[in-house]
Design a protein around this motif. Sequence first.
Motif, PDB file in Angstrom:
ATOM      1  N   TYR A  66      45.393  30.809  12.677  1.00 18.18           N
ATOM      2  CA  TYR A  66      44.294  29.830  12.592  1.00 18.18           C
ATOM      3  C   TYR A  66      43.066  30.348  13.328  1.00 18.18           C
ATOM      4  CZ  TYR A  66      41.421  25.732  13.174  1.00 18.18           C
ATOM      5  OH  TYR A  66      40.344  24.862  13.156  1.00 18.18           O
ATOM      6  N   LEU A  67      43.253  30.888  14.527  1.00 13.94           N
ATOM      7  CA  LEU A  67      42.124  31.371  15.321  1.00 13.94           C
ATOM      8  C   LEU A  67      41.469  32.584  14.671  1.00 13.94           C
ATOM      9  CD1 LEU A  67      43.622  31.003  18.914  1.00 13.94           C
ATOM     10  CD2 LEU A  67      42.035  29.456  17.741  1.00 13.94           C
ATOM     11  N   ALA A  68      42.260  33.435  14.013  1.00 15.42           N
ATOM     12  CA  ALA A  68      41.693  34.597  13.320  1.00 15.42           C
ATOM     13  C   ALA A  68      40.795  34.167  12.172  1.00 15.42           C
ATOM     14  CB  ALA A  68      42.819  35.489  12.806  1.00 15.42           C
ATOM     15  N   LYS A  69      41.157  33.101  11.498  1.00 13.50           N
ATOM     16  CA  LYS A  69      40.384  32.615  10.355  1.00 13.50           C
ATOM     17  C   LYS A  69      39.195  31.747  10.757  1.00 13.50           C
ATOM     18  CE  LYS A  69      44.370  32.502   7.216  1.00 13.50           C
ATOM     19  NZ  LYS A  69      45.297  31.616   6.449  1.00 13.50           N
ATOM     20  N   ASN A  70      39.354  30.997  11.851  1.00 15.58           N
ATOM     21  CA  ASN A  70      38.361  29.975  12.184  1.00 15.58           C
ATOM     22  C   ASN A  70      37.641  30.185  13.508  1.00 15.58           C
ATOM     23  OD1 ASN A  70      38.998  27.756   9.977  1.00 15.58           O
ATOM     24  ND2 ASN A  70      40.980  28.441  10.773  1.00 15.58           N
ATOM     25  N   GLY A  71      38.036  31.215  14.263  1.00 17.36           N
ATOM     26  CA  GLY A  71      37.412  31.458  15.549  1.00 17.36           C
ATOM     27  C   GLY A  71      38.043  30.630  16.656  1.00 17.36           C
ATOM     28  N   THR A  72      37.798  31.060  17.897  1.00 16.71           N
ATOM     29  CA  THR A  72      38.357  30.391  19.070  1.00 16.71           C
ATOM     30  C   THR A  72      37.293  29.526  19.730  1.00 16.71           C
ATOM     31  OG1 THR A  72      39.884  32.221  19.483  1.00 16.71           O
ATOM     32  CG2 THR A  72      39.437  30.724  21.323  1.00 16.71           C
ATOM     33  N   PRO A  73      37.548  28.222  19.940  1.00 15.04           N
ATOM     34  CA  PRO A  73      36.553  27.373  20.622  1.00 15.04           C
ATOM     35  C   PRO A  73      36.346  27.817  22.066  1.00 15.04           C
ATOM     36  CG  PRO A  73      38.650  26.224  20.398  1.00 15.04           C
ATOM     37  CD  PRO A  73      38.773  27.488  19.606  1.00 15.04           C
ATOM     38  N   ASP A  79      32.626  22.713  20.679  1.00 17.34           N
ATOM     39  CA  ASP A  79      33.037  23.553  19.554  1.00 17.34           C
ATOM     40  C   ASP A  79      34.157  22.911  18.731  1.00 17.34           C
ATOM     41  OD1 ASP A  79      31.227  25.399  20.469  1.00 17.34           O
ATOM     42  OD2 ASP A  79      32.728  26.698  21.413  1.00 17.34           O
ATOM     43  N   LEU A  80      34.887  21.994  19.338  1.00 18.05           N
ATOM     44  CA  LEU A  80      36.006  21.361  18.637  1.00 18.05           C
ATOM     45  C   LEU A  80      35.551  20.566  17.421  1.00 18.05           C
ATOM     46  CD1 LEU A  80      38.078  20.078  21.719  1.00 18.05           C
ATOM     47  CD2 LEU A  80      38.617  22.025  20.230  1.00 18.05           C
ATOM     48  N   ALA A  81      34.299  20.146  17.422  1.00 16.26           N
ATOM     49  CA  ALA A  81      33.769  19.382  16.281  1.00 16.26           C
ATOM     50  C   ALA A  81      33.770  20.206  14.998  1.00 16.26           C
ATOM     51  CB  ALA A  81      32.358  18.893  16.605  1.00 16.26           C
ATOM     52  N   HIS A  82      33.857  21.510  15.106  1.00 20.53           N
ATOM     53  CA  HIS A  82      33.829  22.387  13.936  1.00 20.53           C
ATOM     54  C   HIS A  82      35.222  22.887  13.551  1.00 20.53           C
ATOM     55  CE1 HIS A  82      29.528  22.291  14.537  1.00 20.53           C
ATOM     56  NE2 HIS A  82      29.677  22.770  15.766  1.00 20.53           N
ATOM     57  N   HIS A  83      36.262  22.254  14.131  1.00 22.68           N
ATOM     58  CA  HIS A  83      37.638  22.683  13.877  1.00 22.68           C
ATOM     59  C   HIS A  83      38.493  21.535  13.342  1.00 22.68           C
ATOM     60  CE1 HIS A  83      37.756  26.761  15.689  1.00 22.68           C
ATOM     61  NE2 HIS A  83      36.727  26.312  16.404  1.00 22.68           N
ATOM     62  N   GLN A  84      39.592  21.930  12.694  1.00 23.73           N
ATOM     63  CA  GLN A  84      40.627  20.961  12.348  1.00 23.73           C
ATOM     64  C   GLN A  84      41.413  20.660  13.630  1.00 23.73           C
ATOM     65  OE1 GLN A  84      41.670  19.502   9.282  1.00 23.73           O
ATOM     66  NE2 GLN A  84      39.679  20.196   8.533  1.00 23.73           N
ATOM     67  N   CYS A  85      41.357  19.413  14.096  1.00 24.02           N
ATOM     68  CA  CYS A  85      42.024  19.015  15.335  1.00 24.02           C
ATOM     69  C   CYS A  85      43.094  17.982  14.989  1.00 24.02           C
ATOM     70  CB  CYS A  85      41.020  18.439  16.335  1.00 24.02           C
ATOM     71  SG  CYS A  85      39.770  19.637  16.869  1.00 24.02           S
ATOM     72  N   LEU A  86      44.316  18.406  14.983  1.00 23.88           N
ATOM     73  CA  LEU A  86      45.435  17.577  14.520  1.00 23.88           C
ATOM     74  C   LEU A  86      45.527  16.286  15.332  1.00 23.88           C
ATOM     75  CD1 LEU A  86      47.880  20.572  14.183  1.00 23.88           C
ATOM     76  CD2 LEU A  86      46.678  19.406  12.323  1.00 23.88           C
ATOM     77  N   ARG A  87      45.664  15.155  14.619  1.00 22.24           N
ATOM     78  CA  ARG A  87      45.498  13.849  15.253  1.00 22.24           C
ATOM     79  C   ARG A  87      46.817  13.096  15.399  1.00 22.24           C
ATOM     80  NH1 ARG A  87      40.870  11.132  11.731  1.00 22.24           N
ATOM     81  NH2 ARG A  87      41.812  12.369  10.050  1.00 22.24           N
ATOM     82  N   LEU A  88      46.977  12.457  16.578  1.00 23.95           N
ATOM     83  CA  LEU A  88      48.173  11.670  16.872  1.00 23.95           C
ATOM     84  C   LEU A  88      47.859  10.183  16.771  1.00 23.95           C
ATOM     85  CD1 LEU A  88      51.147  11.679  17.932  1.00 23.95           C
ATOM     86  CD2 LEU A  88      50.172  11.457  20.239  1.00 23.95           C
ATOM     87  N   ASP A 144      53.300  16.671  38.046  1.00 23.11           N
ATOM     88  CA  ASP A 144      52.144  16.266  37.244  1.00 23.11           C
ATOM     89  C   ASP A 144      52.190  16.947  35.878  1.00 23.11           C
ATOM     90  OD1 ASP A 144      51.348  14.777  39.366  1.00 23.11           O
ATOM     91  OD2 ASP A 144      49.690  16.064  39.960  1.00 23.11           O
ATOM     92  N   MET A 145      51.634  16.276  34.873  1.00 22.66           N
ATOM     93  CA  MET A 145      51.699  16.785  33.509  1.00 22.66           C
ATOM     94  C   MET A 145      50.404  17.522  33.146  1.00 22.66           C
ATOM     95  SD  MET A 145      52.786  14.749  30.038  1.00 22.66           S
ATOM     96  CE  MET A 145      51.257  13.846  29.800  1.00 22.66           C
ATOM     97  N   GLN A 146      50.534  18.788  32.790  1.00 18.36           N
ATOM     98  CA  GLN A 146      49.407  19.638  32.399  1.00 18.36           C
ATOM     99  C   GLN A 146      49.215  19.567  30.885  1.00 18.36           C
ATOM    100  OE1 GLN A 146      47.529  22.135  34.473  1.00 18.36           O
ATOM    101  NE2 GLN A 146      46.227  21.922  32.674  1.00 18.36           N
ATOM    102  N   MET A 147      48.016  19.251  30.442  1.00 12.54           N
ATOM    103  CA  MET A 147      47.714  19.212  29.014  1.00 12.54           C
ATOM    104  C   MET A 147      47.065  20.529  28.594  1.00 12.54           C
ATOM    105  SD  MET A 147      48.822  16.218  28.247  1.00 12.54           S
ATOM    106  CE  MET A 147      48.223  16.025  26.551  1.00 12.54           C
ATOM    107  N   CYS A 148      47.104  20.807  27.306  1.00 10.44           N
ATOM    108  CA  CYS A 148      46.471  22.035  26.818  1.00 10.44           C
ATOM    109  C   CYS A 148      46.102  21.889  25.345  1.00 10.44           C
ATOM    110  CB  CYS A 148      47.395  23.239  27.006  1.00 10.44           C
ATOM    111  SG  CYS A 148      48.881  23.212  25.982  1.00 10.44           S
ATOM    112  N   VAL A 149      45.161  22.731  24.900  1.00  9.59           N
ATOM    113  CA  VAL A 149      44.799  22.847  23.487  1.00  9.59           C
ATOM    114  C   VAL A 149      45.363  24.166  22.989  1.00  9.59           C
ATOM    115  CG1 VAL A 149      42.925  23.096  21.812  1.00  9.59           C
ATOM    116  CG2 VAL A 149      42.708  21.471  23.699  1.00  9.59           C
ATOM    117  N   VAL A 150      46.094  24.122  21.879  1.00 11.69           N
ATOM    118  CA  VAL A 150      46.713  25.335  21.352  1.00 11.69           C
ATOM    119  C   VAL A 150      46.446  25.465  19.854  1.00 11.69           C
ATOM    120  CG1 VAL A 150      48.538  25.370  23.085  1.00 11.69           C
ATOM    121  CG2 VAL A 150      48.912  24.136  20.934  1.00 11.69           C
ATOM    122  N   ALA A 151      46.606  26.685  19.374  1.00 11.78           N
ATOM    123  CA  ALA A 151      46.500  26.971  17.935  1.00 11.78           C
ATOM    124  C   ALA A 151      47.303  28.231  17.645  1.00 11.78           C
ATOM    125  CB  ALA A 151      45.043  27.161  17.521  1.00 11.78           C
TER     126      ALA A 151
END
Length: 294
Positions: free
Chosen positions: A173-180, A185-194, A162-169
């Motif tokens: 980036y986390l030092a400057k913008n905080g950790t969700p 909380d993701l609405a307040h972050h840059q979330c790279l789009r595919l 099975d394939m495990q997904m994850c959110v990474v940074a």
Amino acid sequence: MQENLNDLRAFVLVAQSGSFTKAGALLGVSTSALSHTIKGLEERLKIKLFHRTTRSISTTEAGEQLFQQLAPLLADIELKINELSLFRDTLKGKLRLNGSDHAFIFALWDKLQAFMEQYPEVELELTSEQKFSDIVAERFDAGIRLGADVEKDMIAVKIADDMQMCVVASPDYLAKNGTPKQIDDLAHHQCLRLRLPTSGGIMAWEFEQHGKTLKFHPQSQLIASSNRLLAKACLEGRGLLWLPKDSIAEELRQGLLVECLTEFSIRYDGYHLYYPNRRQNSPLFRALVEVLRA
């Protein structure tokens, strides 16, 4: 009239691909040479097989009828020839597989390597695409997709965990913008789009919470059609990224990326090899299935 089998095969490939250029590439001949072959076939049959314009080609009514009759016959001939491998000390032939970069590189590479080592006379062609392809029309022996995406009229064999997904940074980036901490909380972050190649839409991020699947629609300055490109941007601190965990396992191990929202990560049914039932009688194909089977 006895037609050259190679000419008939060339006709079928042109009809399937809708392109002299694509069919020529598969046959290893130039577009002009292939066009000459088809023109000669039409002259001998005294029937027009294709409508041609400067931009496209399509079968005539007669051409479509011939294609529908010939395609399964030629496929069966190829299958019967491959079955002769039973009388050899080793298997020989060609297999064409359609899948994705992630499937080939991260989920299956070791198994594919093992198959090539075990059967050195087999030619293995891997076509990597994000979009869904018609494996029958495009003459692939099999396709590789996640279990939920397999076409229902195909035989399917699970070939990966099975394939495990994850959110990474990146740590920067986390030092400057905080950790969700929560999905919202993701609405307040840059979330790279595919960008999805088939529909043209943006891939939604999926999470699991209390047994339910939640979708999040990312927003960011950067959109790309490749997770590899987005991973590079993520490593350089451009934002958060949602992708298969095994594809960035080394970066996580080295601390170049940090996983976030682990309690909400989702798993998908693993990759399956899928194929039409006529393939299962081929010794060469059965050998591939046995090596890849999970």
